[in-house]
Design a protein around this motif. Sequence first.
Motif, PDB file in Angstrom:
ATOM      1  N   VAL A 107       6.094  -5.613  -9.472  1.00  0.00           N
ATOM      2  CA  VAL A 107       4.967  -5.208 -10.332  1.00  0.00           C
ATOM      3  C   VAL A 107       5.097  -5.804 -11.725  1.00  0.00           C
ATOM      4  O   VAL A 107       4.223  -5.614 -12.576  1.00  0.00           O
ATOM      5  N   GLN A 108       6.196  -6.506 -11.954  1.00  0.00           N
ATOM      6  CA  GLN A 108       6.434  -7.201 -13.230  1.00  0.00           C
ATOM      7  C   GLN A 108       6.373  -6.260 -14.425  1.00  0.00           C
ATOM      8  O   GLN A 108       5.762  -6.539 -15.449  1.00  0.00           O
ATOM      9  N   GLN A 109       7.047  -5.099 -14.250  1.00  0.00           N
ATOM     10  CA  GLN A 109       7.112  -4.132 -15.333  1.00  0.00           C
ATOM     11  C   GLN A 109       8.337  -3.257 -15.162  1.00  0.00           C
ATOM     12  O   GLN A 109       8.624  -2.778 -14.068  1.00  0.00           O
ATOM     13  N   LYS A 110       9.065  -3.038 -16.242  1.00  0.00           N
ATOM     14  CA  LYS A 110      10.229  -2.174 -16.241  1.00  0.00           C
ATOM     15  C   LYS A 110       9.810  -0.748 -16.580  1.00  0.00           C
ATOM     16  O   LYS A 110       8.960  -0.516 -17.442  1.00  0.00           O
ATOM     17  N   PHE A 111      10.429   0.217 -15.891  1.00  0.00           N
ATOM     18  CA  PHE A 111      10.173   1.625 -16.173  1.00  0.00           C
ATOM     19  C   PHE A 111      11.510   2.299 -16.459  1.00  0.00           C
ATOM     20  O   PHE A 111      12.329   2.460 -15.567  1.00  0.00           O
TER      21      PHE A 111
ATOM     22  N   THR B  85       0.815  -1.217   0.000  1.00  0.00           N
ATOM     23  CA  THR B  85       0.000   0.000   0.000  1.00  0.00           C
ATOM     24  C   THR B  85       0.843   1.260   0.000  1.00  0.00           C
ATOM     25  O   THR B  85       0.680   2.153  -0.841  1.00  0.00           O
ATOM     26  N   ASN B  86       1.744   1.343   0.979  1.00  0.00           N
ATOM     27  CA  ASN B  86       2.458   2.597   1.201  1.00  0.00           C
ATOM     28  C   ASN B  86       3.527   2.886   0.154  1.00  0.00           C
ATOM     29  O   ASN B  86       3.786   4.047  -0.169  1.00  0.00           O
ATOM     30  N   HIS B  87       4.154   1.839  -0.351  1.00  0.00           N
ATOM     31  CA  HIS B  87       5.197   2.060  -1.356  1.00  0.00           C
ATOM     32  C   HIS B  87       4.831   1.547  -2.742  1.00  0.00           C
ATOM     33  O   HIS B  87       4.787   2.310  -3.709  1.00  0.00           O
ATOM     34  N   LEU B  88       4.567   0.259  -2.842  1.00  0.00           N
ATOM     35  CA  LEU B  88       4.510  -0.343  -4.171  1.00  0.00           C
ATOM     36  C   LEU B  88       3.357   0.202  -5.015  1.00  0.00           C
ATOM     37  O   LEU B  88       3.522   0.430  -6.225  1.00  0.00           O
ATOM     38  N   GLY B  89       2.204   0.423  -4.413  1.00  0.00           N
ATOM     39  CA  GLY B  89       1.086   0.987  -5.159  1.00  0.00           C
ATOM     40  C   GLY B  89       1.412   2.365  -5.704  1.00  0.00           C
ATOM     41  O   GLY B  89       1.104   2.697  -6.859  1.00  0.00           O
ATOM     42  N   HIS B  90       2.069   3.182  -4.878  1.00  0.00           N
ATOM     43  CA  HIS B  90       2.466   4.513  -5.337  1.00  0.00           C
ATOM     44  C   HIS B  90       3.563   4.435  -6.394  1.00  0.00           C
ATOM     45  O   HIS B  90       3.578   5.232  -7.341  1.00  0.00           O
ATOM     46  N   PHE B  91       4.485   3.503  -6.234  1.00  0.00           N
ATOM     47  CA  PHE B  91       5.531   3.306  -7.241  1.00  0.00           C
ATOM     48  C   PHE B  91       4.901   2.997  -8.601  1.00  0.00           C
ATOM     49  O   PHE B  91       5.261   3.599  -9.629  1.00  0.00           O
ATOM     50  N   LEU B  92       3.953   2.088  -8.614  1.00  0.00           N
ATOM     51  CA  LEU B  92       3.321   1.694  -9.870  1.00  0.00           C
ATOM     52  C   LEU B  92       2.482   2.829 -10.444  1.00  0.00           C
ATOM     53  O   LEU B  92       2.580   3.144 -11.644  1.00  0.00           O
ATOM     54  N   PHE B  93       1.665   3.451  -9.623  1.00  0.00           N
ATOM     55  CA  PHE B  93       0.794   4.531 -10.096  1.00  0.00           C
ATOM     56  C   PHE B  93       1.613   5.689 -10.663  1.00  0.00           C
ATOM     57  O   PHE B  93       1.327   6.194 -11.752  1.00  0.00           O
ATOM     58  N   THR B  94       2.645   6.108  -9.932  1.00  0.00           N
ATOM     59  CA  THR B  94       3.475   7.226 -10.380  1.00  0.00           C
ATOM     60  C   THR B  94       4.104   6.944 -11.731  1.00  0.00           C
ATOM     61  O   THR B  94       4.080   7.787 -12.640  1.00  0.00           O
TER      62      THR B  94
END
Length: 357
Positions: A352-356, A138-147
């Motif tokens: 998240v199984q995705q490269k950025f 919630t606190n990190h990974l969701g924001h990492f993906l959304f951003t």
Amino acid sequence: METITTFGPLTPAAEIAAAFPSSVQGKNIIVTGVSPNSLGLATADAFACQSPANLIVTGRSYDKVEASITSLRSKYPNIQYHALIMDLASQSSVRDAAAKINQDDKIPTIDILVNNAGVMAIPALTLSEDGIETTFATNHLGHFLFTNLILPKIIKAAQRSSTPTRIINVTSFGHQFSPVRFSDINFSKRAADLPTAERPDLEKTEFFTGSSHAEDTYYGFFSYAQSKTANILFSVALNQRLWAQYGIASFAVHPGAVGTNINRHATPSEIEQALKRAAELGFDAASKTPEQGANSSVLAAVDPGLSLVDVAADEVTGVYIADCRVDDANVARFATNGHLAEKLWSLSEGLVQQKFE
């Protein structure tokens, strides 16, 4: 690093936004984790008073998000509000929410993103639907993906605007209790079984809470601390990637002790003990209102006088803000290390199984 105007720990966020109206007027702004009596709502309210073009507020509960928008609209009726329902613990929910932002032609850019949502001290180990410890998810990974998913619109804002384009991650002084447990994100090991660099600070934990929790496989404040360290490292990594090329800055802000519903999982005795110890150490542990707690987030988002985060050295400076000032003295070194920021970025991409790029 100094701001143009000096503000104090108890300055209301709206006063800060009013000091930099051009950073808000006509802008498109997202605040995550907005509900009644929340830091998110106070943050959104401060932006709303300076007439942004679009104010997007997110939350898990449709009713709470709509109630927040109703409150905002009653005071500032001439703004376009958008309710974005998003469960940050669910990667599919985050992807759906990001897709809605990316497909909305009425919101061509995102000038300010405040990653504010969070959970704290969940008493028992729980995993998200993606199999990740819920607090970290919630606190990190969701924001990492959304951003990262909406980053093209943030970049477009930076290319078009003469005012700051900022990504703000709300962290906590509580990050000091634990680095990121890279080898054990899901809390399957006792602290003693972790590599030394990943162990929680057991001595500090005992001092603040009355117990070291050394034998616990999972402890809610350790999961919270890990996620708050990740918030700071995420800001470090964003500066490493975005400032030189696009002029986009990211800051991690500690709001202070704010009486909101994020404390719902922590016992009153734990909170009382921690605040008492903080006061003994000389920290101002007085409880803030949400309007005061939102001040550092708003300052980091709107003040063009903030100097650059220095990512040249291994230990990054200028990224952590508390009480409306940069506070390098009270941020743990494991939270500002550039190499650990890169390590967290790689770990997060894998989860998240995705490269950025």
